[in-house]
Write an enzyme that holds these catalytic residues in place. Structure first.
Site, PDB file in Angstrom:
ATOM      1  N   ARG A  63       0.946  -1.166  -0.354  1.00 45.91           N
ATOM      2  CA  ARG A  63      -0.169  -0.036   0.025  1.00 45.91           C
ATOM      3  C   ARG A  63       1.193   1.219   0.158  1.00 45.91           C
ATOM      4  NH1 ARG A  63      -3.684   3.016   3.601  1.00 45.91           N
ATOM      5  NH2 ARG A  63      -5.574   3.837   2.551  1.00 45.91           N
ATOM      6  N   ILE A  94      -7.321   7.606  -1.052  1.00 46.05           N
ATOM      7  CA  ILE A  94      -6.722   6.001  -1.141  1.00 46.05           C
ATOM      8  C   ILE A  94      -7.954   5.747  -0.149  1.00 46.05           C
ATOM      9  CG2 ILE A  94      -4.930   6.206  -0.619  1.00 46.05           C
ATOM     10  CD1 ILE A  94      -4.174   3.628  -1.005  1.00 46.05           C
ATOM     11  N   SER A  95      -9.024   5.060   0.126  1.00 46.84           N
ATOM     12  CA  SER A  95      -9.492   4.224   0.685  1.00 46.84           C
ATOM     13  C   SER A  95      -9.107   3.615   1.503  1.00 46.84           C
ATOM     14  CB  SER A  95     -10.542   2.636  -0.087  1.00 46.84           C
ATOM     15  OG  SER A  95     -11.276   4.080  -0.650  1.00 46.84           O
ATOM     16  N   GLN A  96      -9.661   3.609   3.213  1.00 45.33           N
ATOM     17  CA  GLN A  96      -9.304   2.739   4.062  1.00 45.33           C
ATOM     18  C   GLN A  96      -8.909   1.485   3.335  1.00 45.33           C
ATOM     19  OE1 GLN A  96     -12.763   4.138   6.560  1.00 45.33           O
ATOM     20  NE2 GLN A  96     -11.545   1.887   7.770  1.00 45.33           N
ATOM     21  N   PHE A 131     -17.408   7.872   0.806  1.00 39.32           N
ATOM     22  CA  PHE A 131     -16.336   8.382  -0.240  1.00 39.32           C
ATOM     23  C   PHE A 131     -16.339   9.750  -0.956  1.00 39.32           C
ATOM     24  CE2 PHE A 131     -16.983   3.739  -0.313  1.00 39.32           C
ATOM     25  CZ  PHE A 131     -16.129   3.175  -0.719  1.00 39.32           C
TER      26      PHE A 131
END
Length: 208
Positions: free
Chosen positions: A25, A51-53, A195
């Site tokens: 990541r 960037i999403s968790q 989001f």
């Protein structure tokens, strides 16, 4: 990350857990955020995007039931992280990012990591990618006011669509749709999420 943030919160699909453990990541976060790469947080990547968790990425992929033979469309590719994870599981991944600079950066990251079954395009993700349809799975990494009809139409029979939907641009309900017929879809509520907006012809319009 896999043990503390994913398995302890109920993610159990071994394909998802293995893929999340394989993709670095830190290669996908913005410069200066590398030390936070494995925290369970969304992180800025520029152009007002994040960037999403990790947990949300894993949750969405597990909910979609991605398997080795699947063709997958990811809408809202951002840094390319979720596309890279999907590429570790699925046969083929098409990812779309509306910001050309982000798309180019993501493309370079994916190439460096050898993700040769992932193709990344710049465009309006709310319209899907009809040239490569139908898809067994569609995952949307941005919140829409309603499920875009274009995405529903590009699902294969039995295909799964996972998408955040809500009239609030920042807080949504995560929905899973399964195509059961030409115009028949089963829907499941997967919980509340947050989001960035899905901007486009069949998403939020008039946004920067």
């Amino acid at each position: 990350m896999v043990k503390t943030q994913l398995t302890r919160r109920g993610v159990s699909d071994p394909l998802v857990l293995d893929a999340m453990g394989e993709v670095p990541r830190e290669a996908f976060v913005g410069e200066g955020y590398e030390e936070f790469a494995y925290d369970d947080l969304p992180l800025p990547i520029g152009h007002g995007q994040t960037i999403s968790q990790p947990y949300v990425v894993a949750l969405m992929i597990e909910a979609a039931g991605v398997r080795a033979t699947d063709a997958v469309l990811e809408v809202g590719a951002g840094s390319g992280y979720a596309a890279a994870v999907l590429g570790r599981i699925a046969a083929r991944v098409v990812a779309i990012e509306r910001h050309p600079p982000l798309a180019e950066e993501a493309r370079r990251r994916l190439e460096r990591l050898g993700c040769d079954n992932v193709e990344l395009h710049s465009g309006d993700g709310s319209r899907g990618w009809p040239e490569a349809a139908p898809f067994d799975v569609i995952i949307v990494s941005a919140g829409a006011p309603a499920v875009p009809e274009a995405l529903k139409a590009q699902l294969a029979p039995g295909g799964r669509l996972v998408i955040p939907v809500g009239r609030n641009e920042r807080y949504q309900t995560l929905l899973k749709l399964v195509r059961q017929g030409a115009a028949e879809y089963a829907s499941e509520n997967l919980g509340e999420v947050s989001f960035v907006p899905l901007v486009g012809e069949q998403g939020w319009t008039g946004k920067a």
